[in-house]
Write an enzyme that holds these catalytic residues in place. Structure first.
Site: not given
Ligand code: AMP
Ligand code: ZN
Length: 113
Positions: A30, A99
């Site tokens: 993440d 996810h």
């Molecule tokens: P959610 O809030 O459960 O939808 O989680 C989305 C997660 O994706 C968050 O923890 C973000 O930090 C992570 N995230 C968003 N964009 C990226 C990226 N490009 N690479 C890695 N993690 C990401």
């Protein structure tokens, strides 16, 4: 061209620090870790959320669940871990692509925020 960021990561259109990959899923770190170990396990197939899965996704969901312990072992989470799915508005889901968060290397708290 997709605008879904996790589809783009799955297609290797944008980079990620990949931990595990197979035909059906991708696991990567993440960007904003909430624990010393914080990885995301995504389906390569675009599914909006856990609320959008159907019977045809059963094998995919089982596959994800069965891989969790292998990924956790690979990441050294022998003391335990937390698997999280944020679903929908109240669940605080920000990326609308299925996810699971796998968090570890710190003691979690309960109830979650
Ligand atoms: P959610 O809030 O459960 O939808 O989680 C989305 C997660 O994706 C968050 O923890 C973000 O930090 C992570 N995230 C968003 N964009 C990226 C990226 N490009 N690479 C890695 N993690 C990401
Ligand atoms: Zn997607």
């Amino acid at each position: 061209m997709t605008t879904c960021i996790f589809c783009m990561i799955g297609n290797k259109d944008i980079p990620a620090k990949v931990v595990y990959e197979d035909e059906y899923i991708l696991c990567f770190h993440d960007l904003e870790p909430q624990a010393p170990v914080h990885v995301l396990i995504i389906s390569k197939k675009h599914i909006d959320s856990l609320d959008a899965v159907t019977e045809t996704d059963g094998e995919l969901l089982a596959h994800i669940m069965l891989k969790v312990k292998d990924i956790a072992a690979e990441l050294g989470l022998e003391k335990g871990y937390r698997l999280v799915n944020n679903c929908g508005k109240d669940g605080m889901q920000t990326v609308k692509h299925l996810h699971f968060h796998l968090l570890g290397k710190r003691k979690m708290i309960w109830p979650p925020g």
